[in-house]
Design a protein around this motif. Sequence first.
Motif, PDB file in Angstrom:
ATOM      1  N   MET A 121      70.185  35.803  35.722  1.00  0.00           N
ATOM      2  CA  MET A 121      69.066  36.706  35.925  1.00  0.00           C
ATOM      3  C   MET A 121      69.398  38.039  35.262  1.00  0.00           C
ATOM      4  SD  MET A 121      67.189  38.020  39.452  1.00  0.00           S
ATOM      5  CE  MET A 121      67.598  36.510  40.251  1.00  0.00           C
ATOM      6  N   THR A 122      68.418  38.597  34.572  1.00  0.00           N
ATOM      7  CA  THR A 122      68.635  39.857  33.871  1.00  0.00           C
ATOM      8  C   THR A 122      68.406  41.041  34.807  1.00  0.00           C
ATOM      9  OG1 THR A 122      66.347  40.169  33.173  1.00  0.00           O
ATOM     10  CG2 THR A 122      67.757  38.786  31.754  1.00  0.00           C
ATOM     11  N   GLN A 123      68.798  42.204  34.339  1.00  0.00           N
ATOM     12  CA  GLN A 123      68.571  43.423  35.108  1.00  0.00           C
ATOM     13  C   GLN A 123      67.067  43.669  35.271  1.00  0.00           C
ATOM     14  OE1 GLN A 123      70.770  46.830  33.809  1.00  0.00           O
ATOM     15  NE2 GLN A 123      69.663  48.215  35.137  1.00  0.00           N
ATOM     16  N   THR A 124      66.291  43.370  34.247  1.00  0.00           N
ATOM     17  CA  THR A 124      64.843  43.522  34.341  1.00  0.00           C
ATOM     18  C   THR A 124      64.273  42.598  35.406  1.00  0.00           C
ATOM     19  OG1 THR A 124      64.670  44.208  32.033  1.00  0.00           O
ATOM     20  CG2 THR A 124      62.661  43.367  33.070  1.00  0.00           C
ATOM     21  N   ASP A 125      64.772  41.369  35.469  1.00  0.00           N
ATOM     22  CA  ASP A 125      64.323  40.432  36.510  1.00  0.00           C
ATOM     23  C   ASP A 125      64.581  41.006  37.899  1.00  0.00           C
ATOM     24  OD1 ASP A 125      63.526  38.497  34.635  1.00  0.00           O
ATOM     25  OD2 ASP A 125      65.488  37.535  34.659  1.00  0.00           O
ATOM     26  N   ARG A 126      65.764  41.546  38.101  1.00  0.00           N
ATOM     27  CA  ARG A 126      66.101  42.135  39.400  1.00  0.00           C
ATOM     28  C   ARG A 126      65.224  43.348  39.696  1.00  0.00           C
ATOM     29  NH1 ARG A 126      71.094  40.165  37.768  1.00  0.00           N
ATOM     30  NH2 ARG A 126      71.683  42.023  36.625  1.00  0.00           N
ATOM     31  N   ARG A 127      64.972  44.173  38.676  1.00  0.00           N
ATOM     32  CA  ARG A 127      64.123  45.352  38.866  1.00  0.00           C
ATOM     33  C   ARG A 127      62.702  44.948  39.241  1.00  0.00           C
ATOM     34  NH1 ARG A 127      64.131  49.126  34.020  1.00  0.00           N
ATOM     35  NH2 ARG A 127      63.026  50.469  35.482  1.00  0.00           N
ATOM     36  N   LEU A 128      62.197  43.887  38.620  1.00  0.00           N
ATOM     37  CA  LEU A 128      60.855  43.414  38.949  1.00  0.00           C
ATOM     38  C   LEU A 128      60.787  42.904  40.380  1.00  0.00           C
ATOM     39  CD1 LEU A 128      60.014  41.706  35.569  1.00  0.00           C
ATOM     40  CD2 LEU A 128      58.698  43.576  36.618  1.00  0.00           C
ATOM     41  N   GLU A 129      61.793  42.162  40.815  1.00  0.00           N
ATOM     42  CA  GLU A 129      61.819  41.689  42.201  1.00  0.00           C
ATOM     43  C   GLU A 129      61.840  42.872  43.172  1.00  0.00           C
ATOM     44  OE1 GLU A 129      64.919  38.850  42.893  1.00  0.00           O
ATOM     45  OE2 GLU A 129      64.106  37.441  41.428  1.00  0.00           O
ATOM     46  N   ARG A 130      62.688  43.850  42.884  1.00  0.00           N
ATOM     47  CA  ARG A 130      62.749  45.032  43.752  1.00  0.00           C
ATOM     48  C   ARG A 130      61.430  45.796  43.740  1.00  0.00           C
ATOM     49  NH1 ARG A 130      68.001  45.592  41.430  1.00  0.00           N
ATOM     50  NH2 ARG A 130      67.211  47.262  40.111  1.00  0.00           N
ATOM     51  N   ALA A 131      60.784  45.865  42.578  1.00  0.00           N
ATOM     52  CA  ALA A 131      59.499  46.563  42.490  1.00  0.00           C
ATOM     53  C   ALA A 131      58.447  45.856  43.336  1.00  0.00           C
ATOM     54  CB  ALA A 131      59.047  46.655  41.032  1.00  0.00           C
ATOM     55  N   ILE A 132      58.398  44.541  43.275  1.00  0.00           N
ATOM     56  CA  ILE A 132      57.429  43.787  44.078  1.00  0.00           C
ATOM     57  C   ILE A 132      57.641  44.068  45.557  1.00  0.00           C
ATOM     58  CG2 ILE A 132      56.770  41.462  44.832  1.00  0.00           C
ATOM     59  CD1 ILE A 132      57.300  40.577  41.865  1.00  0.00           C
ATOM     60  N   ILE A 133      58.872  43.929  46.025  1.00  0.00           N
ATOM     61  CA  ILE A 133      59.171  44.163  47.447  1.00  0.00           C
ATOM     62  C   ILE A 133      58.876  45.607  47.815  1.00  0.00           C
ATOM     63  CG2 ILE A 133      61.013  44.196  49.181  1.00  0.00           C
ATOM     64  CD1 ILE A 133      59.987  41.362  48.365  1.00  0.00           C
ATOM     65  N   GLY A 134      59.300  46.540  46.998  1.00  0.00           N
ATOM     66  CA  GLY A 134      59.071  47.953  47.283  1.00  0.00           C
ATOM     67  C   GLY A 134      57.596  48.311  47.358  1.00  0.00           C
ATOM     68  N   LEU A 135      56.806  47.808  46.420  1.00  0.00           N
ATOM     69  CA  LEU A 135      55.370  48.080  46.437  1.00  0.00           C
ATOM     70  C   LEU A 135      54.715  47.501  47.686  1.00  0.00           C
ATOM     71  CD1 LEU A 135      54.632  47.388  42.675  1.00  0.00           C
ATOM     72  CD2 LEU A 135      54.279  49.586  43.847  1.00  0.00           C
ATOM     73  N   LEU A 136      55.113  46.300  48.060  1.00  0.00           N
ATOM     74  CA  LEU A 136      54.544  45.686  49.263  1.00  0.00           C
ATOM     75  C   LEU A 136      54.949  46.435  50.523  1.00  0.00           C
ATOM     76  CD1 LEU A 136      54.878  41.901  48.397  1.00  0.00           C
ATOM     77  CD2 LEU A 136      52.768  43.250  48.524  1.00  0.00           C
ATOM     78  N   GLU A 137      56.173  46.929  50.573  1.00  0.00           N
ATOM     79  CA  GLU A 137      56.635  47.671  51.751  1.00  0.00           C
ATOM     80  C   GLU A 137      55.867  48.969  51.937  1.00  0.00           C
ATOM     81  OE1 GLU A 137      60.845  48.054  51.145  1.00  0.00           O
ATOM     82  OE2 GLU A 137      61.245  46.088  52.053  1.00  0.00           O
ATOM     83  N   ARG A 138      55.376  49.545  50.855  1.00  0.00           N
ATOM     84  CA  ARG A 138      54.651  50.814  50.933  1.00  0.00           C
ATOM     85  C   ARG A 138      53.164  50.625  51.229  1.00  0.00           C
ATOM     86  NH1 ARG A 138      58.432  51.855  46.896  1.00  0.00           N
ATOM     87  NH2 ARG A 138      57.034  51.414  45.164  1.00  0.00           N
ATOM     88  N   ARG A 139      52.719  49.401  51.340  1.00  0.00           N
ATOM     89  CA  ARG A 139      51.300  49.131  51.610  1.00  0.00           C
ATOM     90  C   ARG A 139      51.133  48.553  53.006  1.00  0.00           C
ATOM     91  NH1 ARG A 139      48.270  47.875  46.144  1.00  0.00           N
ATOM     92  NH2 ARG A 139      49.623  49.084  44.782  1.00  0.00           N
TER      93      ARG A 139
END
Length: 87
Positions: A1-19
């Motif tokens: 898994m690339t760093q971008t893949d990990r960043r995208l996963e974190r972005a998805i979780i982070g965005l959902l946590e803020r909603r």
Amino acid sequence: MTQTDRRLERAIIGLLERRAATSSICPSDAARAVYDGDDDGWRALMEPARRAAWRLVAQGRVEVTQGGRPVREDEARGPLRIRRAGW
């Protein structure tokens, strides 16, 4: 898994946590959050964002929906939404 893949996963979780718990996001929300530019370059991250969502589905962390209903990867066609698992 690339760093971008990990960043995208974190972005998805982070965005959902803020909603709100029942809110969903579009894969483009994660792509835009990860992209480091001012132009439309985030579009190149759309497919990686979708793949990140499916990895999170496999972990039981999110659901991918169409028309408000969860879908499996092999049946998903067209626009997708991502929401917390269990809603």
